[in-house]
Scaffold this active site. Sequence first.
Site, PDB file in Angstrom:
ATOM      1  N   GLU A   8       0.847  -1.197   0.000  1.00 17.73           N
ATOM      2  CA  GLU A   8       0.000   0.000   0.000  1.00 17.73           C
ATOM      3  C   GLU A   8       0.881   1.245   0.000  1.00 17.73           C
ATOM      4  OE1 GLU A   8      -3.370   0.991  -0.103  1.00 17.73           O
ATOM      5  OE2 GLU A   8      -2.304   2.907  -0.095  1.00 17.73           O
ATOM      6  N   THR A  21     -11.996   2.972  -0.167  1.00 16.37           N
ATOM      7  CA  THR A  21     -13.107   2.170   0.351  1.00 16.37           C
ATOM      8  C   THR A  21     -13.538   2.644   1.736  1.00 16.37           C
ATOM      9  OG1 THR A  21     -12.320   0.256  -0.888  1.00 16.37           O
ATOM     10  CG2 THR A  21     -13.819  -0.181   0.935  1.00 16.37           C
ATOM     11  N   HIS A  65     -20.676  12.923  -8.231  1.00 15.50           N
ATOM     12  CA  HIS A  65     -21.693  12.628  -7.214  1.00 15.50           C
ATOM     13  C   HIS A  65     -22.411  13.930  -6.891  1.00 15.50           C
ATOM     14  CE1 HIS A  65     -23.615  11.466  -3.504  1.00 15.50           C
ATOM     15  NE2 HIS A  65     -23.223  10.217  -3.657  1.00 15.50           N
ATOM     16  N   GLU A 111     -25.858   9.129  -0.250  1.00 20.13           N
ATOM     17  CA  GLU A 111     -27.143   8.939  -0.916  1.00 20.13           C
ATOM     18  C   GLU A 111     -28.165   8.312   0.033  1.00 20.13           C
ATOM     19  OE1 GLU A 111     -25.927   7.793  -4.765  1.00 20.13           O
ATOM     20  OE2 GLU A 111     -27.816   6.804  -5.194  1.00 20.13           O
ATOM     21  N   ARG A 133     -30.818  10.711   1.270  1.00 22.36           N
ATOM     22  CA  ARG A 133     -31.972  10.870   0.372  1.00 22.36           C
ATOM     23  C   ARG A 133     -32.816   9.596   0.355  1.00 22.36           C
ATOM     24  NH1 ARG A 133     -29.118  11.758  -4.740  1.00 22.36           N
ATOM     25  NH2 ARG A 133     -27.239  11.571  -3.485  1.00 22.36           N
ATOM     26  N   ARG A 163     -27.086   9.327 -10.276  1.00 20.61           N
ATOM     27  CA  ARG A 163     -26.159  10.382  -9.867  1.00 20.61           C
ATOM     28  C   ARG A 163     -25.856  11.369 -10.985  1.00 20.61           C
ATOM     29  NH1 ARG A 163     -22.025   6.628  -6.286  1.00 20.61           N
ATOM     30  NH2 ARG A 163     -23.418   6.510  -4.507  1.00 20.61           N
ATOM     31  N   HIS A 173     -16.361  11.625  -8.290  1.00 22.04           N
ATOM     32  CA  HIS A 173     -16.573  10.586  -7.287  1.00 22.04           C
ATOM     33  C   HIS A 173     -16.078   9.205  -7.676  1.00 22.04           C
ATOM     34  CE1 HIS A 173     -18.320   8.750  -3.826  1.00 22.04           C
ATOM     35  NE2 HIS A 173     -19.136   8.003  -4.522  1.00 22.04           N
ATOM     36  N   HIS A 174     -16.246   8.843  -8.935  1.00 20.06           N
ATOM     37  CA  HIS A 174     -15.911   7.460  -9.306  1.00 20.06           C
ATOM     38  C   HIS A 174     -15.510   7.418 -10.765  1.00 20.06           C
ATOM     39  CE1 HIS A 174     -16.324   3.056  -8.578  1.00 20.06           C
ATOM     40  NE2 HIS A 174     -16.502   3.026  -9.890  1.00 20.06           N
ATOM     41  N   ARG A 205     -22.137   4.502 -12.361  1.00 19.26           N
ATOM     42  CA  ARG A 205     -22.200   3.466 -11.333  1.00 19.26           C
ATOM     43  C   ARG A 205     -23.333   3.758 -10.352  1.00 19.26           C
ATOM     44  NH1 ARG A 205     -20.860   3.127  -6.288  1.00 19.26           N
ATOM     45  NH2 ARG A 205     -19.481   4.932  -6.255  1.00 19.26           N
ATOM     46  N   ALA A 260     -20.242  -0.228  -5.893  1.00 20.89           N
ATOM     47  CA  ALA A 260     -18.778  -0.268  -5.809  1.00 20.89           C
ATOM     48  C   ALA A 260     -18.333  -1.237  -4.726  1.00 20.89           C
ATOM     49  CB  ALA A 260     -18.216   1.125  -5.544  1.00 20.89           C
ATOM     50  N   VAL A 261     -19.016  -1.192  -3.583  1.00 19.26           N
ATOM     51  CA  VAL A 261     -18.649  -2.120  -2.502  1.00 19.26           C
ATOM     52  C   VAL A 261     -18.929  -3.554  -2.948  1.00 19.26           C
ATOM     53  CG1 VAL A 261     -19.142  -2.835  -0.138  1.00 19.26           C
ATOM     54  CG2 VAL A 261     -18.871  -0.406  -0.671  1.00 19.26           C
TER      55      VAL A 261
END
Length: 448
Positions: A34, A43, A242, A255, A258, A279, A382-383, A422, A427-428
């Site tokens: 890492e 994550t 996002h 999210e 919401r 998104r 965001h992604h 996405r 993602a998780v």
Amino acid sequence: APQSYDVAVIGSGGAGLAAAIRASDAGARVVIIEKMPTIGGNTIKASVGMNAAETRFQALKGIKDSKELFYQETLKGGKFRNNTELLKEFVERAPGAVEWLASLDIVLNDITITGGMSIDRTHRPEDRSAVGGFLISGLVNNVNQRSIDVLLDTTVEEILHENGVVTGVKIANEYNEHHILLAKSVVVATGGFSANRKMVVHYRPELKGFVTTNHKGATGSGIALLEKIGAGTVDMDQIQIHPTVEQTTSYLISESIRGGGAILINQEGQRFYNELETRDNVSAQIIALPEKSAWILFDEQVRQNNKAADEYIARGFVISAATAGELALKLNMEPEALQQTLERYNGFVKQNKDEDFGRTTGLRFPLEHGPFYAIRIAPGVHHTMGGVTINTETEVVNDQHQVIKGVWAAGEVVGGIHGANRIGGNAVADIIIFGTLAGQNAAAHALA
Ligand code: ADP
């Protein structure tokens, strides 16, 4: 002589940790490398949860869902650009991945919803806390229970490749000393490139100046490492912004707020869109407002159902007031306009039909219990949906779909699964599903 491992895992986010644990349980000698001083990657910042359909935990709550619907909604959310082979694998393996986590004592048995789905399928911890910290601490406990080596502050600068076969990695430690680690298999789980401004703007010039929700290690280095040994890439320009990011801190407002009942209002105190659209669409609507920002608004009942809300309050960017009228004044808004908006919205909740914007999900509670809360938000990068190409076994492939021997990739470094957008909670799911598969296959290859 250089250290030698069966499996070297690059990156300690969810995909890397899942791969390492799975490979270790298959009997491999594993090292995690890492580059940051801390474990967990991007994550650790994940908020909503992990999507899966037809799980035991959905059944326990009487939620009827189907893999087919999960597949169709993900494809629609991704604008039909998703790699359908990978998506099928993803949907098929999702319930197993939820169970794998449960077997490691990482139980995601509360279920909520995010934008772009019609059924509760986002699995999160029982106490409704953000999934990222919970997941990483659970995975780290499991890494610690096994004999897995972890090198922090250590960057992989090159994947070694001889005669068409991967043989290890070249690393640089915190003192910039270089070493070689030999490995029979390498798993690349280096995440996306949202925090690499140059790269983001290269692919999407209009995103210049946007904040990012990502940790600073999200630089996309793994993509370059893999391209150097011949990997293909796909969808590099598919970058997700996002919609709800607090701009002074770049902090993501989940999210799930919401999904749990919050609404979005403009400076006129009016709703302007279905808050739980995907998104990309919600972001576009916010950018189109004169202020290019909006308010996310919720009441005490929504707050109590979302632990994350307490985090936002503690961080100091929530504006609150005992009544909606007082809140409006604090937001420089007409109190009557806001009150009318709330009355109208609360009516929609009670009749379970949003006549203005067709919101069908997260119409949970009328917003009528003070105190009321608001956070100013605008979109942030965001992604990154794009990345390297893999096959359904997570083997890295070149542009001709040929396998590059000895190297697997999983998580956000990979492109294709999510298409053009996405879905929150995917993602998780992605990192656990494909992280474990990569770890299993990398171990099998090394031990063969
Ligand atoms: P995912 O969600 O796909 O698991 P994350 O962003 O959570 O991705 O984790 C990826 C991790 O990989 C981050 O912690 C990042 O710092 C690390 N990383 C990225 N590039 C390198 C590299 N070249 N060498 C070592 N670690 C890296």
